[in-house]
Scaffold this active site. Sequence first.
Site, PDB file in Angstrom:
ATOM      1  N   HIS A   1      42.609  13.190   2.242  1.00  0.00           N
ATOM      2  CA  HIS A   1      41.556  11.837   2.365  1.00  0.00           C
ATOM      3  C   HIS A   1      41.738  10.858   1.323  1.00  0.00           C
ATOM      4  CE1 HIS A   1      39.362  13.848   5.667  1.00  0.00           C
ATOM      5  NE2 HIS A   1      39.660  14.786   5.095  1.00  0.00           N
TER       6      HIS A   1
ATOM      7  N   GLU B   1      40.615   8.056   1.097  1.00  0.00           N
ATOM      8  CA  GLU B   1      39.473   7.080   1.076  1.00  0.00           C
ATOM      9  C   GLU B   1      38.339   7.632   0.111  1.00  0.00           C
ATOM     10  OE1 GLU B   1      40.293   8.795   3.961  1.00  0.00           O
ATOM     11  OE2 GLU B   1      38.700  10.047   4.451  1.00  0.00           O
TER      12      GLU B   1
ATOM     13  N   CYS C   1      44.048  13.047   7.979  1.00  0.00           N
ATOM     14  CA  CYS C   1      43.653  14.483   8.242  1.00  0.00           C
ATOM     15  C   CYS C   1      43.888  14.998   9.746  1.00  0.00           C
ATOM     16  CB  CYS C   1      42.258  14.678   7.680  1.00  0.00           C
ATOM     17  SG  CYS C   1      41.983  16.817   7.236  1.00  0.00           S
TER      18      CYS C   1
ATOM     19  N   LYS D   1       0.738  -1.185   0.003  1.00  0.00           N
ATOM     20  CA  LYS D   1      -0.020  -0.011  -0.156  1.00  0.00           C
ATOM     21  C   LYS D   1       0.922   1.382  -0.056  1.00  0.00           C
ATOM     22  CE  LYS D   1      -4.114   0.001   0.671  1.00  0.00           C
ATOM     23  NZ  LYS D   1      -5.077  -0.533  -0.608  1.00  0.00           N
TER      24      LYS D   1
END
Length: 549
Positions: free
Chosen positions: A514, A516, A388, A196
């Site tokens: 960074h 990553e 960092c 629904k």
Amino acid sequence: MYMPIKKTKYVVITGGVMSGIGKGIVTASIGKILQSLNKKVTIIKIDPYLNWDAGTMNPFQHGEVFVTIDGVELDCDFGHYERMLDLQLLGNQNITTGQVYYEVISKERRGDFLGQTVQIIPHITDEIKRRINLVAKRSGAEVVIIEVGGTVGDIEGLPFLEAVRQLSLEVGRYNCLFVHVTFVPFPTHLREPKTKPTQHSVKELRSIGIDPSFIVCRSENPVGKGPRRKIALFCNVEERAVFTLPDLDVVYEAPLVLDGQGLGQMIPEYLDFEEKKPELLEWKETVDSFKNFEGEITIGMIGKYAELADSYISINESLKHAGAVLKRRVNIDWVNSEDFEKDPYAIERLGKYAGILIPGGFGARGTEGKILAIKFARENNVPFLGICFGMQLATVEFARNMAGLEGANSTELDQKSPHPVICILPEQVNVKNKGGTMRLGGYTAVITPGTKAYELYKTEKIVRRHRHRFEVNPEYIQILEKNGLVFSGRSEDGRLMEILELPNHPFFFGTQFHPEFDSRPAKPEPAYLGFIKAAVERELKTKIIEATS
Ligand code: GLN
């Protein structure tokens, strides 16, 4: 000479029922499938909030802030897109209400609309389409995927839905495909899927003039044929165009699950491409590498109490990418650094980890505990990766305990420190606005040959993404290096320290950037690969010691 006009095709992804159901993964998966059909693809993400970008939002509410190579801070969905499609996307591929209104109001003040009443339709919707068009043109993509953030029915999403509705009409029926991603709940007392909410959200979407062609049902368990047939009937889509995407252990499997139900073969039909079979064999091998392990290791990730594992999703994924290549499952334990501040013996607990990671961060809370964890890793030869803020704190730890600089600190944490080894450089001192003013995006790091960094990156220059204000203080570099800390990566002008390492340690590595954001499945970023390799070696050694004692 006659040149056929190659029209850009669009796939528009909308969301129904509720947010947080993995619409970004579905978007990235459709992109992956299109790539497997040999199409050049790019993605636009629309975020209907009023913030200009995600940089000033709380990552604990919205997930990690992702940074593009051109230095824009945006939604973590960009991480899913980049990892799945192995692309680097640009900042203008994120469109927010803030940017759109800012632009239209600036134009109005300039007098661009003299004599007109400036309205949501057509002025705001035109500006949205102009931005979409810009990305389509600049990227040269054959297919532009547009993910409309939020949920159908949200007031703030309406102008964007209206804009993509107009766009679909302008580009023509076979050039625009609407995919609606909904949530199908399995209430525990019923143990069956309920359709629904999906029916209602599609009804809402159709009431604003958008008729989805595909529906992707996100749910805990697979949604069976019966309920899918019901959705098809009530929502005016083909039965085979209702897909089920249950929760997966490995998110990278989502394209395979959708393609397994024929999505890859149906896209060419709906977008009038030449027929082609999606080629996902190589991707399947990558996905398998996330399932077949020869062992596991556990990494201790040190953060302050309020931080959630989810706000570091790119780091989590990078660790997994490195683990998959080395056939290791990587478990991540979230450790509260404030524990070490309260109980000096608690630090010993870190000895059980194969590696210790300190991610990026802001603010003083919990930092003394993080510094204790770094000291532990350094003294006990535990592989350490500092990202960092983690790299900055490693500098502080080394300054205090190895270079005799008592009270050394970052000026972010202690403005009166006698030895501000981390500080704000002149270019940042007078910055008043907080939005988009950090050192953001891709900058080159020059790597010193003969170092661990060079061994990992195997090249003298790398470009990695940044998001920080503070830097290693140039005045302290000499004394830190004299005491044995090696800055093995620097900015091109030599002023900014990009990488630090300790030569007489199995793996002690910190990056101001960074890494990553550039890790991909089957292509782990070298810093993470080096870290996990060292962690696996520590684990093996511990096992040998345990077996022989
Ligand atoms: N707070 C630190 C700075 O602004 C580190 C930022 C980060 O870790 N992303 O420089």
